[in-house]
Write an enzyme that holds these catalytic residues in place. Structure first.
Site, PDB file in Angstrom:
ATOM      1  N   LYS A  93      31.379   2.322  17.161  1.00 48.81           N
ATOM      2  CA  LYS A  93      30.952   0.928  17.325  1.00 48.81           C
ATOM      3  C   LYS A  93      29.432   0.843  17.194  1.00 48.81           C
ATOM      4  O   LYS A  93      28.710   1.733  17.678  1.00 48.81           O
ATOM      5  CB  LYS A  93      31.403   0.416  18.693  1.00 48.81           C
ATOM      6  CG  LYS A  93      31.218  -1.079  18.922  1.00 48.81           C
ATOM      7  CD  LYS A  93      31.819  -1.511  20.262  1.00 48.81           C
ATOM      8  CE  LYS A  93      31.702  -3.008  20.512  1.00 48.81           C
ATOM      9  NZ  LYS A  93      32.314  -3.413  21.795  1.00 48.81           N
ATOM     10  N   SER A 168      35.529  -7.224  21.627  1.00 46.71           N
ATOM     11  CA  SER A 168      34.456  -7.201  20.662  1.00 46.71           C
ATOM     12  C   SER A 168      34.478  -5.975  19.749  1.00 46.71           C
ATOM     13  O   SER A 168      33.814  -5.978  18.717  1.00 46.71           O
ATOM     14  CB  SER A 168      33.105  -7.254  21.381  1.00 46.71           C
ATOM     15  OG  SER A 168      32.919  -6.102  22.179  1.00 46.71           O
ATOM     16  N   SER A 192      37.050  -5.233  25.731  1.00 49.99           N
ATOM     17  CA  SER A 192      36.729  -5.097  24.309  1.00 49.99           C
ATOM     18  C   SER A 192      37.296  -3.881  23.600  1.00 49.99           C
ATOM     19  O   SER A 192      37.180  -3.785  22.382  1.00 49.99           O
ATOM     20  CB  SER A 192      35.222  -5.136  24.104  1.00 49.99           C
ATOM     21  OG  SER A 192      34.793  -6.464  24.188  1.00 49.99           O
TER      22      SER A 192
HETATM   23  N1  GLN Z   1      35.434 -10.782  25.660  1.00 51.32           N
HETATM   24  C1  GLN Z   1      34.620 -10.437  26.778  1.00 51.32           C
HETATM   25  C2  GLN Z   1      33.269 -11.056  26.607  1.00 51.32           C
HETATM   26  O1  GLN Z   1      33.085 -11.770  25.679  1.00 51.32           O
HETATM   27  C3  GLN Z   1      34.541  -8.950  26.936  1.00 51.32           C
HETATM   28  C4  GLN Z   1      33.692  -8.318  25.918  1.00 51.32           C
HETATM   29  C5  GLN Z   1      33.551  -6.843  26.098  1.00 51.32           C
HETATM   30  O2  GLN Z   1      34.383  -6.185  26.735  1.00 51.32           O
HETATM   31  N2  GLN Z   1      32.480  -6.306  25.549  1.00 51.32           N
HETATM   32  O3  GLN Z   1      32.376 -10.862  27.363  1.00 51.32           O
END
Ligand code: GLN
Length: 510
Positions: A93, A168, A192
């Protein structure tokens, strides 16, 4: 589905025995990625490719399993783990620092940025012989649930290219699901890793907070962030986790816990030798609310039956503070983000707006141009929640509710672990997401509906417990994920149970 399914150990063995050239799998991955890039609707899973990393010298360590770690990680990968990933291409990532490739967090503010050091997890995967196949697309700074918040274009879901891969870590999940690479690293602040794993139909693991070093992981919300892994099977995701886990003196929140055998636990679970037999699995009733799509519920109910087929005893439990999890997360995560993102000022990192006439103007111009709309929204929310006069009402309260959510888990798990109360459980099983992958563009204008796709995953981050998502079937061709949650440091039992369930669902003889 893909040719690389569940083959990490086999691929590494072929390299170590000299059956294939050290860069064989990397070259193969690269041609698949390139073929996809010229397809009609490319997945766009990668932001940069590790072409340079394939030089002769870079591969020497891969075969020997040496990867030249020093300092913090010296000597951590010995025995079985040295060479465990020999020549295996791993997608990383783009919020994990790498030396040879940019680390952008899919943000304009870090466009082209090159880190002067490498994340501990990347060093560890290299030490096991792994090769960085490339850096994957993501929601900017990890803020999102669909990978649509990337400044460099969306990633598509390999199961249906008109839909999101989740986020994400959408690029990592899509790359693994499409068979471009056998495994990948992501990060999970509120779901995410697990959420895109569910929507793409692969396995994703978020470890216990403190299990894996965050050194070199660009901070979003430091008290929630953990690096996690993707694979097409539980065993592959578990093996990668075993490689990257362990104490790191460069991260004060990394724990001094011994790293357990995880790949072996997965193999034992898959072979029906352990995992579900004799285990008590709790189904939290709050996770089966009206928010849950009935078709997903049907797959979930089948998976619950499969747990029982595997020998588990299933029992309903209650985690009463679950309904406060999303609001609590969306106070705390933006609060921490607003503080962490203060460092992007045009002076210390990445892009600087030209022509500013004062320091203030430099900050304003750089941040206005550099941050996308969701990041700006989080900074505003977080700054507000932390401001004088509101701090106690929002941040202070959210911290208290976070404690209650953790206490819910402690109660259902501790009873069993301590062996005193008869109604405790070893593990919990829930859906990973309330619905399958949604269409591209469907939720971008409605942030709250986007935030709600994390409803079943944020609790684990707030409590710090580990969670794993695995495929439990499909709805109209779209993958559906089931989530196993375990007590703090319970990765081994979690992985064994997941692999056993995977075996039952795939009809493998126990
Ligand atoms: N979807 C969640 C957010 O927007 C979690 C994102 C994540 O785990 N990085 O914060």
């Amino acid at each position: 589905m893909s040719e690389t399914r569940g083959r990490v150990t086999e691929m590494a063995r072929a390299v170590t025995t000299g059956e294939v050239a050290p860069d064989h799998w990397l070259q193969e991955a690269r041609s698949r990625i390139q073929a996809d890039e010229s397809a009609d609707q490319p997945l766009h899973a990668f932001l940069s490719l590790g072409a340079e990393g394939a030089g002769e010298g870079a591969l020497d360590g891969a075969v020997a399993g040496e990867g030249a770690p020093d300092g913090a990680t010296a000597g951590v990968l010995t025995g079985a783990l040295a060479g465990a990933l020999a020549g295996v291409p791993v997608a990383v990532k783009d919020n994990l620092a790498t030396l040879e490739l940019p680390t952008t967090c899919a943000s304009r503010i870090l466009e082209g940025y090159r880190s002067p050091f490498e994340a501990t997890v990347v060093r560890r995967l290299r030490a096991a012989g792994g090769l960085v196949a490339g850096k994957t697309n993501m929601d900017e700074f990890g803020m999102g649930s669909s990978t649509e918040n990337s400044a460099f274009g969306v990633t598509r879901n390999p199961a249906d290219r008109s839909r999101v891969p989740g986020g994400s870590s959408g690029g990592s999940a899509a790359a693994v699901a499409a068979g471009l690479v056998p495994c990948a690293l992501g990060s999970d602040t509120g779901g995410s890793v697990r959420q895109p794993a569910a929507l793409c139909g692969v396995v994703g693991i978020k470890p216990t907070y403190g299990r894996v070093s965050r050194y070199g992981l660009v901070a979003f919300a430091s008290s929630l962030d953990q690096v996690g892994t993707f694979g097409t099977t539980v065993e592959d995701a578990a093996l990668l986790l075993q490689v990257i886990a362990g104490h790191d003196p460069f991260d004060a929140t990394s724990a001094q816990r011994p790293v357990e055998e995880l790949a072996e636990a997965a193999r034992a679970g898959r072979a029906g030798r352990a995992g579900l037999a004799g285990k008590v699995v709790g189904i939290p009733r709050e996770y089966l609310s009206d928010a849950l799509d009935p078709a997903v519920r049907a797959r979930f109910d089948e998976a619950v039956e499969a747990l029982q087929t595997g020998g588990a005893q299933v029992r309903e439990v209650s985690l009463p503070h679950t309904r406060f999890a999303v609001p609590t997360y969306y106070i705390l995560a933006p609060a921490e983000a607003s503080s962490n993102l203060a460092r992007y000022d045009g002076v210390r990192y990445g892009v600087r707006a030209p022509g500013a006439r004062s320091t203030l103007e430099l900050y304003q111009e750089t941040r206005t141009r550099g941050f996308g709309p969701e990041v700006v929204r989080r900074i505003m929310l977080g700054t507000y929640a932390l401001s004088a006069g509101y701090y106690e009402a929002y941040y202070g309260r959210a911290q208290k509710v976070r404690t209650l959510i953790a206490r819910d888990f402690r109660r259902v798990f501790a009873a069993r672990v301590g062996g005193t109360a008869p109604d405790g459980v070893d593990l919990l099983f829930t859906p990973t997401t309330p619905a399958p992958a949604f269409g591209l563009g469907e939720r971008v204008t409605d942030p709250v509906s986007m935030y709600l796709s994390d409803i079943y995953t944020v609790t684990a981050n707030l409590a710090g417990i580990p969670g794993l998502s695995l495929p439990i079937g499909r709805v109209d061709g779209l993958p559906v994920g089931g989530q196993i949650l375990a007590p703090w440091w319970g990765e081994q039992a979690m992985v064994a149970a997941a692999a056993a369930l995977e075996g039952v669902l795939e009809g493998v003889e126990a």
